[in-house]
Design a protein around this motif. Structure first.
Motif, PDB file in Angstrom:
ATOM      1  N   HIS A   1      -3.835   8.258  -4.097  1.00 39.50           N
ATOM      2  CA  HIS A   1      -2.446   8.018  -3.694  1.00 39.50           C
ATOM      3  C   HIS A   1      -1.745   9.345  -3.411  1.00 39.50           C
ATOM      4  N   PRO A   2      -1.005   9.450  -2.301  1.00 36.07           N
ATOM      5  CA  PRO A   2      -0.326  10.716  -1.965  1.00 36.07           C
ATOM      6  C   PRO A   2       0.543  11.274  -3.084  1.00 36.07           C
ATOM      7  N   LYS A   3       1.164  10.404  -3.864  1.00 29.93           N
ATOM      8  CA  LYS A   3       2.040  10.879  -4.926  1.00 29.93           C
ATOM      9  C   LYS A   3       1.292  11.291  -6.184  1.00 29.93           C
ATOM     10  N   LEU A   4      -0.022  11.035  -6.225  1.00 33.86           N
ATOM     11  CA  LEU A   4      -0.817  11.425  -7.397  1.00 33.86           C
ATOM     12  C   LEU A   4      -1.889  12.449  -7.068  1.00 33.86           C
ATOM     13  N   ARG A   5      -2.083  12.716  -5.789  1.00 32.52           N
ATOM     14  CA  ARG A   5      -3.164  13.602  -5.376  1.00 32.52           C
ATOM     15  C   ARG A   5      -3.041  14.963  -6.060  1.00 32.52           C
ATOM     16  N   GLY A   6      -4.163  15.404  -6.642  1.00 34.10           N
ATOM     17  CA  GLY A   6      -4.191  16.695  -7.321  1.00 34.10           C
ATOM     18  C   GLY A   6      -3.716  16.658  -8.755  1.00 34.10           C
ATOM     19  N   GLN A   7      -3.294  15.500  -9.244  1.00 33.80           N
ATOM     20  CA  GLN A   7      -2.822  15.399 -10.623  1.00 33.80           C
ATOM     21  C   GLN A   7      -3.933  14.915 -11.553  1.00 33.80           C
ATOM     22  N   LYS A   8      -3.595  14.828 -12.813  1.00 30.90           N
ATOM     23  CA  LYS A   8      -4.509  14.312 -13.822  1.00 30.90           C
ATOM     24  C   LYS A   8      -3.783  13.240 -14.629  1.00 30.90           C
ATOM     25  N   PRO A   9      -4.532  12.392 -15.352  1.00 25.00           N
ATOM     26  CA  PRO A   9      -3.876  11.350 -16.155  1.00 25.00           C
ATOM     27  C   PRO A   9      -2.935  11.942 -17.197  1.00 25.00           C
ATOM     28  N   LEU A  10      -1.885  11.215 -17.494  1.00 25.16           N
ATOM     29  CA  LEU A  10      -0.907  11.652 -18.478  1.00 25.16           C
ATOM     30  C   LEU A  10      -1.401  11.401 -19.895  1.00 25.16           C
ATOM     31  N   ASP A  11      -0.785  12.103 -20.831  1.00 21.38           N
ATOM     32  CA  ASP A  11      -1.076  11.868 -22.241  1.00 21.38           C
ATOM     33  C   ASP A  11      -0.449  10.545 -22.677  1.00 21.38           C
ATOM     34  N   PRO A  12      -0.991   9.938 -23.729  1.00 23.23           N
ATOM     35  CA  PRO A  12      -0.448   8.650 -24.196  1.00 23.23           C
ATOM     36  C   PRO A  12       1.006   8.772 -24.632  1.00 23.23           C
TER      37      PRO A  12
ATOM     38  N   PRO B   1       9.539   4.781 -22.428  1.00 23.29           N
ATOM     39  CA  PRO B   1      10.960   5.112 -22.231  1.00 23.29           C
ATOM     40  C   PRO B   1      11.197   6.537 -21.740  1.00 23.29           C
ATOM     41  N   LYS B   2      10.220   7.435 -21.921  1.00 26.96           N
ATOM     42  CA  LYS B   2      10.403   8.825 -21.512  1.00 26.96           C
ATOM     43  C   LYS B   2      10.145   9.029 -20.029  1.00 26.96           C
ATOM     44  N   HIS B   3       9.005   8.516 -19.509  1.00 25.50           N
ATOM     45  CA  HIS B   3       8.630   8.742 -18.113  1.00 25.50           C
ATOM     46  C   HIS B   3       8.781   7.502 -17.235  1.00 25.50           C
ATOM     47  N   GLY B   4       8.898   6.333 -17.844  1.00 26.28           N
ATOM     48  CA  GLY B   4       9.135   5.115 -17.088  1.00 26.28           C
ATOM     49  C   GLY B   4       7.900   4.397 -16.591  1.00 26.28           C
ATOM     50  N   HIS B   5       6.704   4.917 -16.927  1.00 20.91           N
ATOM     51  CA  HIS B   5       5.478   4.262 -16.485  1.00 20.91           C
ATOM     52  C   HIS B   5       5.189   3.045 -17.376  1.00 20.91           C
ATOM     53  N   TRP B   6       4.457   2.076 -16.809  1.00 12.57           N
ATOM     54  CA  TRP B   6       4.093   0.870 -17.562  1.00 12.57           C
ATOM     55  C   TRP B   6       2.662   1.017 -18.082  1.00 12.57           C
ATOM     56  N   TRP B   7       2.502   1.020 -19.383  1.00 13.36           N
ATOM     57  CA  TRP B   7       1.206   1.236 -20.030  1.00 13.36           C
ATOM     58  C   TRP B   7       0.582  -0.080 -20.468  1.00 13.36           C
ATOM     59  N   LEU B   8      -0.754  -0.063 -20.575  1.00  8.41           N
ATOM     60  CA  LEU B   8      -1.519  -1.254 -20.962  1.00  8.41           C
ATOM     61  C   LEU B   8      -2.439  -0.926 -22.123  1.00  8.41           C
ATOM     62  N   GLU B   9      -2.380  -1.775 -23.141  1.00 10.10           N
ATOM     63  CA  GLU B   9      -3.301  -1.665 -24.273  1.00 10.10           C
ATOM     64  C   GLU B   9      -4.097  -2.954 -24.371  1.00 10.10           C
TER      65      GLU B   9
ATOM     66  N   GLY C   1      -4.551   2.555 -19.840  1.00  9.21           N
ATOM     67  CA  GLY C   1      -3.963   3.394 -18.804  1.00  9.21           C
ATOM     68  C   GLY C   1      -2.589   2.886 -18.418  1.00  9.21           C
ATOM     69  N   TYR C   2      -2.133   3.276 -17.210  1.00 11.28           N
ATOM     70  CA  TYR C   2      -0.754   2.964 -16.846  1.00 11.28           C
ATOM     71  C   TYR C   2      -0.575   2.759 -15.341  1.00 11.28           C
ATOM     72  N   TRP C   3       0.477   1.990 -15.013  1.00 10.75           N
ATOM     73  CA  TRP C   3       0.946   1.836 -13.640  1.00 10.75           C
ATOM     74  C   TRP C   3       2.102   2.815 -13.444  1.00 10.75           C
ATOM     75  N   PRO C   4       1.987   3.810 -12.562  1.00  6.97           N
ATOM     76  CA  PRO C   4       3.098   4.751 -12.355  1.00  6.97           C
ATOM     77  C   PRO C   4       4.356   4.041 -11.870  1.00  6.97           C
ATOM     78  N   THR C   5       5.477   4.494 -12.349  1.00  8.98           N
ATOM     79  CA  THR C   5       6.738   3.830 -12.026  1.00  8.98           C
ATOM     80  C   THR C   5       7.057   3.840 -10.539  1.00  8.98           C
ATOM     81  N   PHE C   6       6.568   4.862  -9.794  1.00  3.17           N
ATOM     82  CA  PHE C   6       6.897   4.949  -8.367  1.00  3.17           C
ATOM     83  C   PHE C   6       6.251   3.830  -7.539  1.00  3.17           C
ATOM     84  N   LEU C   7       5.292   3.106  -8.117  1.00  7.54           N
ATOM     85  CA  LEU C   7       4.680   1.992  -7.403  1.00  7.54           C
ATOM     86  C   LEU C   7       5.675   0.859  -7.153  1.00  7.54           C
ATOM     87  N   PHE C   8       6.719   0.813  -7.962  1.00  9.60           N
ATOM     88  CA  PHE C   8       7.589  -0.364  -7.988  1.00  9.60           C
ATOM     89  C   PHE C   8       9.002  -0.077  -7.507  1.00  9.60           C
TER      90      PHE C   8
END
Length: 425
Positions: free
Chosen positions: A96-107, A302-310, A318-325
């Motif tokens: 995804h253009p908005k994630l290219r070059g990044q790495k997964p976030l910490d929990p 609540p800090k970054h706004g991403h939706w996480w799944l357990e 992992g998580y769905w980045p908030t910019f998807l929505f």
């Protein structure tokens, strides 16, 4: 009512028209490459069409199957999946253009009031891990997509996606999709949690499916519908078999152009090296015998706004980045729990595809499928009991739902059914 003791016994884990089509084929479009076997193409052109179709399939597989540092063939497992251990930063999300070059976030911080199981690192929830397999740290396990997987789809464009026109409106005309669900709506929701039993319902034909899941929903029920979905599903068209498999889905435009199942497009970012999205769940529940359920938690950081799944007892997937929505970038305004099937009426009458265990809700424990301990995540990142749960079955003579509350299971419901029967012709 379910029994209020001996929880450990209930769980095995601790814790087109033909002329138009001919024209399309003469132009050799991508869509007809995958449908060449049903397109009226002159016989001399068939080899060329097939070659081009295969080239497009190969190119697509290269996009979704990333280079692996380790390959795991699930030989001891009947599902026969190949699991690739892909470096985390090379997984499909980072195309995804908005994630290219990044790495997964910490929990992130989990919701208050949630107790993570101490057995999370040792539990085996999927067939490919039965022999003790897992992927190395710094990689994520991805079920390898095969040419057969792509060829089973109605088109390359729709591979890994729900068809446009699917709606979550609860009426009897909703594109052949039928539901038995519990839901809450009208407030601001920041997540949901539940334990749901896992079964292997019979699916009558390949183009139908049966699933059990949580929906986190925002927007209207028009073209701006946003959903996050997770649970288990039996989908012969998507996976090529009849086993219940852990799945995720998302869309931001009512399933029209955005979103996909699992990791079949750039979107969901996986962080776990022990869970393969799309892989078979093992064990499953048995009629009048042992019951097996899994925990699912979806919540908004609540800090970054991403939706996480357990998934399971404390396994952060992992998580769905908030910019998807669009709407879900803020919050959900509806949460649903329950079952869904597709009824194509391929033989002219209602499908016999089962929902849940294939037995009606009224049959109760060890016979009907269930959801239990239904909870919501509030604005303060706290888990709270689900109050005012509403229950709805689109066609109760085919698939029913029945709920209650008790001390051990909290808010719960049984749901499901056999599909076609004397009351569901």
């Amino acid at each position: 009512m379910p029994p209020e003791t001996d929880i450990s016994r209930r769980r095995r884990i601790s814790a087109p028209k033909s002329s138009a089509m001919a024209s399309s084929c003469s132009l050799i479009t991508i869509w007809c490459f995958l449908l060449a076997f049903v397109c009226p193409v002159p016989s001399a052109a068939v080899p060329a069409v097939n070659r081009t179709r295969n080239q497009w399939i190969t190119a697509h597989l290269k996009r979704v199957n990333k280079p692996a540092v380790k390959m795991i063939k699930a030989v001891p497992s009947p599902d026969g999946d190949v699991i690739d251990c892909v470096p985390s930063h090379l997984q499909p999300a980072f195309d995804h253009p908005k994630l290219r070059g990044q790495k997964p976030l910490d929990p992130p911080e989990r919701p208050r009031g949630y107790n993570r199981s101490s057995a999370a690192n040792d539990v085996k929830l999927q067939a490919w891990t039965i022999s003790g397999e897992s992927c190395p740290e710094g990689t994520v396990p991805i079920r390898r997509t095969t040419p057969g997987d792509v060829l089973r789809a109605s088109s390359l464009r729709l591979f890994g996606r729900k068809p446009a026109g699917v709606r979550l409106r609860r009426d009897s005309t909703s594109s052949g999709h039928e539901h038995a669900v519990g839901y809450a709506m009208g407030d601001q929701y920041y997540g949901a949690k539940a334990s749901l039993s896992v079964w292997a319902p019979r699916v009558t034909i390949g183009s139908e499916f049966s699933l059990s899941q949580i929906w986190v929903i925002s927007g209207s029920f028009g073209n701006d519908l946003n959903t996050i979905e997770a649970g288990w599903q039996v989908s012969p068209q998507l996976y090529g078999d009849g086993r219940p498999r852990f799945f995720t889905y998302w869309t931001t435009d009512a399933y029209q152009e955005t979103g996909c199942y699992n990791l079949l497009c750039s979107g969901f970012v996986q962080t776990n090296n022990k869970i393969a999205i799309g892989a078979a769940i093992s064990p499953t529940s048995a009629l009048n015998a042992g019951q097996f359920d899994i925990d699912l938690l979806v919540w908004k950081d609540p800090k970054h706004g991403h939706w996480w799944l357990e998934f399971g007892p404390g396994l952060l997937v992992g998580y769905w980045p908030t910019f998807l929505f669009s709407h879900l970038a803020e919050h959900a305004n509806m949460v649903q729990f329950g079952g869904e099937i597709v009824n194509t009426q391929s033989s002219g009458f209602h499908t016999s595809t089962q929902m849940g265990s294939g037995h009606f809700a009224e049959e109760g424990f060890r016979r009907a499928a269930y959801f239990r301990n239904l909870q919501l995540v509030d604005w303060d990142n706290s888990l709270i009991p689900l109050a005012n749960l509403r229950l709805l079955a689109d066609h109760p003579n085919c698939y029913s739902i029945q709920g209650g509350v008790n001390r051990v299971w909290g808010n719960y419901f049984y749901y499901g059914g056999p599909g076609r029967n004397v009351r569901c012709p």
